[in-house]
Write an enzyme that holds these catalytic residues in place. Structure first.
Site, mmCIF file in Angstrom:
data_model
loop_
_atom_site.group_PDB
_atom_site.id
_atom_site.type_symbol
_atom_site.label_atom_id
_atom_site.label_comp_id
_atom_site.label_asym_id
_atom_site.label_seq_id
_atom_site.Cartn_x
_atom_site.Cartn_y
_atom_site.Cartn_z
ATOM 1 N N GLU B 44 0.883 -1.285 -0.158
ATOM 2 C CA GLU B 44 0.086 -0.041 -0.177
ATOM 3 C C GLU B 44 1.042 1.449 -0.008
ATOM 4 O O GLU B 44 1.829 1.424 0.901
ATOM 5 C CB GLU B 44 -0.847 0.064 1.428
ATOM 6 N N ASP B 107 9.617 6.211 15.128
ATOM 7 C CA ASP B 107 9.256 7.517 14.840
ATOM 8 C C ASP B 107 9.761 8.466 16.065
ATOM 9 O O ASP B 107 9.347 7.962 17.248
ATOM 10 C CB ASP B 107 7.906 7.678 14.396
ATOM 11 N N ASP B 109 10.090 12.182 17.340
ATOM 12 C CA ASP B 109 9.762 13.424 17.144
ATOM 13 C C ASP B 109 10.426 14.480 17.927
ATOM 14 O O ASP B 109 10.372 14.275 19.350
ATOM 15 C CB ASP B 109 8.144 13.543 16.953
#
Lengths: 445, 408
Positions: B44, B107, B109
């Site tokens: 995807e 991830d 941040d």
């Protein structure tokens, strides 16, 4: 002990079959209440007997269909295994290892087994073989093993086959292998057992027999019996289809009877005009559950997100530029987009068990807030109730849900300006139930 | 068209050029196919287009299809999802797609460090606070290799203020949600949420081996970068935040000696001295024996968004996207060189376009001058456009990541 590698064979009459279910349910209840001695009197739970296997396999079947029961099933079967392991003497251990080794080898020889299950059988063969060696058994069971760090007979297991040991960093890792010390063998077996059950349940989707069996009325009946007994673990969040309507323009006033978890999110939103993804998801589902319509919800978020986000908020998007995305998200929660699933608010248990990262705002305040922060907020919300606040802070360490209930009672007293003790018939398992039960009580007054 | 300063409004003009000449789509394709075209076809890939148009569940049968769509739609953002059993684009509206595999991703941040970094906040980032990312990258990279045995790890600058990590090992891609959660929880040390001041708990006598290793990495940076450069104890407010991590019962022992001195370094030294002093007097309760380590970890250990890691079908921004606000390209970087990585000098799309344009200009001039002096046939060596720009380094790092993957 049994890994339940092999299903029961033969015939059983319906009455006995239903008794297996009853006894296993009793067993689970005794485990829950810590009454381990009572389990040994359960005849149908004689280890690895045909009836023991019958109960287990039936419960495994239900947990394939019912994902919230799956959690109950896994937790209790693991505890049962550990209980049995803890009772063992050396001869019992040898017997079970030999039997598990035999069964694992037989399973490996069966045709058409999936790779994932094969790896677990191979691992069991390896583990049992290692542990059946005389020097291993002698050392672990006979030698003075007060040193829990002893590593003389290490077992090395690929971490993904005993992943549950990673959650609390209970073991050391080395290049993808968990290093198991001598005394950790029980912990290891329980973890591998969990991996086996999860894999076996996943593999059930490829079995035609599973679908056949589940359409049998007798099976459907016992499933209902089990599900009714464990309904309390399911989130029975009430959807907006319940006919309750909540006027969103009243939200500010109504927020004083929100549960603390949702009130906290509401306050963050008011302060910063933004909520990060997970928090927005959970608060939106709460809003849906208490009866806020889709159009009101859209307007609510538009109002917040059209305002400037404060510098300390986590999101830099705004309504003007990202309207479509937000509307799609809200519609998705109301079951109008995508898979059209009717999402319900998550349970109290979920919010309590959730791991929060460094600056997350979600979760159950009674579980996650530290004493100082919780005290400050409670004192602010419940003026002149210092003693009650201290009770809540004390109780929440063991029972955050109980503490929340006390909070609900105190809010009730403040809102209705009364000192009546609320009867303990309000029972809530999720934030929406908290709100609705409190609202009902207040309206009765 | 070129501008020296990035301007968001020029993106619709710059992006088509970027996808035409700079985006390394062949390398991208080689990565995601893992040697099997059918795997790429079932991945995807979602696009976000201008006007906040979000298209999910796309998939592309071939490399060509992918490139064509990229150039036709010039997406503002590309997200990568899982590889499914059926091609996402062929899914029926009511069916639920079953994921087969996906890289394990992390991830980190910078906004998650806002409670401890003092130089910037929110979307800003500078070389000072970047040190937190450097520490995080080193700790995580080492843990993934030494604890989990993973080898094919790609580190990418997220485009503005963070970093992403992609683990592409075969066994890693096949792991389910449950095992991913276990990995995430194992690596998640800083917990508790916004309303818990003390976010690291190390009860017990011994500290886990992986945290001991992390602390040895942190110790190389802690005094210079966290205490001195970030000045985390330099003001009353920051001192107060620090003290709020310490149990109320012990706090008063530290408050006075720390307040009595002025600089961050002096205050940290005062803290350590007081702690050792109390330890010798047996006044440190057993569960707080590791307080110094807990504090160091709270100020330096990687802060992960574990929801990103837990789900097999979680989408994450692809490398080499252009960040619409900063214009910077999400470039891969070498974790061993992370200390030298400067988020402010990451190539921006307009810089790259400028470089291409000026290269083209120069080539044209050279050809013109050659034509005037020499009639011999000029061998035109076709150099890939990205090699003419600042993107060269990033693509080389990406190729370095691909090479061992393709060999095995």
């Amino acid at each position: 002990m049994s890994f339940y590698l092999k299903p029961p064979r033969g015939l059983v009459n319906l009455h006995t079959f239903q008794d297996c279910v009853e006894q296993r349910l009793k067993c689970y209840e005794n485990i829950f209440h810590g009454n381990e001695e009572k389990i040994s009197s359960l005849v149908y739970l004689v280890e690895d007997s045909p009836l023991d296997r019958t109960g287990h396999y039936l419960f495994r079947l239900l947990s394939y269909f019912n994902t919230s029961f799956r959690y109950v099933f896994l937790e209790n079967e693991k505890k049962l295994l550990l209980l049995r392991l803890n009772c063992y003497h050396l001869e019992d251990v040898k017997y079970f290892l030999k039997r598990t080794l035999k069964h694992s080898r037989e399973c490996l020889n069966e045709k058409s087994i999936h790779e994932t299950v094969k790896h677990i059988y191979s691992l069991l063969v390896y583990l049992c073989s290692c542990m059946l060696r005389r020097d291993y058994l002698n050392h672990v069971f006979m030698d003075d093993h007060s040193d829990s760090d002893c590593e003389r007979f290490q077992l090395k297991v690929p971490f993904h086959l005993c992943a549950s040991l990673l959650f609390h960093r209970e073991v050391n890792l080395n290049r993808g292998y968990v290093v198991i010390k001598c005394l950790e063998w029980k912990k290891l077996l329980v973890s591998v057992f969990e991996t086996f059950l999860r894999t076996a349940i996943k593999e059930m989707r490829y079995s035609r027999n599973v679908q056949l069996v589940a359409s049998d009325d007798r099976i459907k009946n016992v499933f209902k019996v089990i599900e009714n007994r464990w309904r309390k673990t399911e989130s029975c969040g009430e959807g907006s289809s319940n006919g309750i309507r909540f006027n969103v323009s009243n939200i500010d006033a109504e927020s004083i009877i929100f549960p603390l978890c949702m009130l906290n999110l509401y306050k963050v939103l008011q302060r910063t005009n933004r909520l990060s993804h997970n928090e927005r998801f959970d608060f939106s589902l709460f809003m849906k559950g208490i009866g806020i319509s889709l159009s009101d919800a859209v307007r609510f978020w538009e109002n917040a997100y059209s305002k400037q986000h404060s510098a300390c908020s986590k999101c830099s998007h705004d309504w003007k530029n990202n309207e479509k995305r937000y509307i799609y998200g809200i519609r998705h929660l109301y079951g109008l987009e995508g898979s059209r699933k009717d999402y319900k608010v998550r349970s109290c248990n979920y919010f309590q068990e959730k791991t929060l990262s460094a600056m997350e705002d979600g979760g159950c305040p009674f579980r996650h807030f530290d004493d100082d922060n919780l005290r400050r907020i409670l004192k602010n919300l419940l003026p002149n109730k210092e003693d009650e606040v201290e009770v809540m802070i004390y109780e929440r360490k063991e029972h955050p849900g109980l503490s929340c209930k006390l909070f609900q009672e105190n809010v009730f007293q403040i809102v209705t300006n009364s000192t009546t003790e609320v009867a303990c018939d309000t029972n809530f398992n999720d934030p929406v139930q908290y709100y609705l039960s409190l609202k009902r009580l207040i309206c009765k007054q | 068209m070129s501008t020296s300063e990035f301007n968001e409004e020029h993106l619709p003009d710059l992006l088509p050029l970027y996808y035409k000449r700079l985006f390394p789509h062949l390398s991208f394709y080689r990565w995601l196919s893992y040697g099997n075209a059918a795997v790429f076809a079932r991945r995807e890939i979602s696009f976000t287009l201008f006007g906040d148009i979000y298209i999910r569940f796309q998939s592309f049968d071939t490399h060509e299809d992918f490139v064509n769509e990229l150039q036709k739609k010039y997406p503002v953002k590309i997200d990568l999802g899982a590889v499914y059993y059926t091609k996402p684009k062929d899914r029926s509206p009511v069916s639920v797609l079953q994921p087969v595999e996906k890289e394990i991703v992390f991830d980190i941040d910078m906004t998650d460090y806002d409670d401890i970094r003092t130089c910037c906040s929110g979307a800003d980032v500078c070389t000072k606070c970047w040190k937190f990312m450097a520490i995080a990258c080193k700790i995580l990279d080492t843990a993934l290799r030494e604890d989990f045995g993973y080898e094919h790890i790609l580190w990418v600058f997220s485009g503005r203020r963070g970093i992403h990590c992609w683990i592409a090992d075969d066994e890693a891609r096949k792991l389910d949600d449950n095992v991913r959660s276990a990995i995430a929880e194992y690596l998640q040390v800083i917990r508790g949420g916004a309303n818990k001041m003390k976010k690291v708990e190390l009860p017990g006598d011994r500290i886990h081996a992986s945290l001991v290793r992390a602390l040895s990495i942190i110790d190389k940076y802690f005094v210079d970068c966290v205490i001195k450069e970030q000045d985390v104890l330099g003001t009353d407010e920051r001192l107060s935040n620090f003290l709020s991590i310490i149990d109320e019962d012990l706090r008063s022992f530290f408050r006075t000696p720390m307040k009595n001195v002025g600089t961050s370094l002096e205050r940290w030294n005062a803290f350590e001295e007081t702690f050792v002093h109390l330890l010798h007097k047996n006044q440190i309760p057993r569960n707080l024996k590791n307080l110094r380590e807990e504090i160091k970890l709270q100020y330096s250990y990687p802060r992960l968004d574990i929801n990103v890691t837990k789900g097999v079908n979680h989408l994450l921004k692809a490398p080499f996207c252009v960040h619409p606000k900063s214009g910077k390209v999400s470039v891969p970087f070498n974790p061993k060189m992370v200390d030298n990585f400067n988020p402010n000098t990451v190539p921006t799309i307009n810089l790259l376009i400028d470089e291409i344009n000026s290269y083209d200009e120069k080539t044209k001039e050279q050809e013109k001058s050659l034509n005037e002096t020499d009639d011999s046939v000029i061998q035109k060596i076709k150099i890939k456009d990205y090699k003419k720009t600042s993107l060269l380094k990033a693509v080389s790092i990406f190729e370095e990541f691909l090479r061992p993957l393709e060999k095995g």
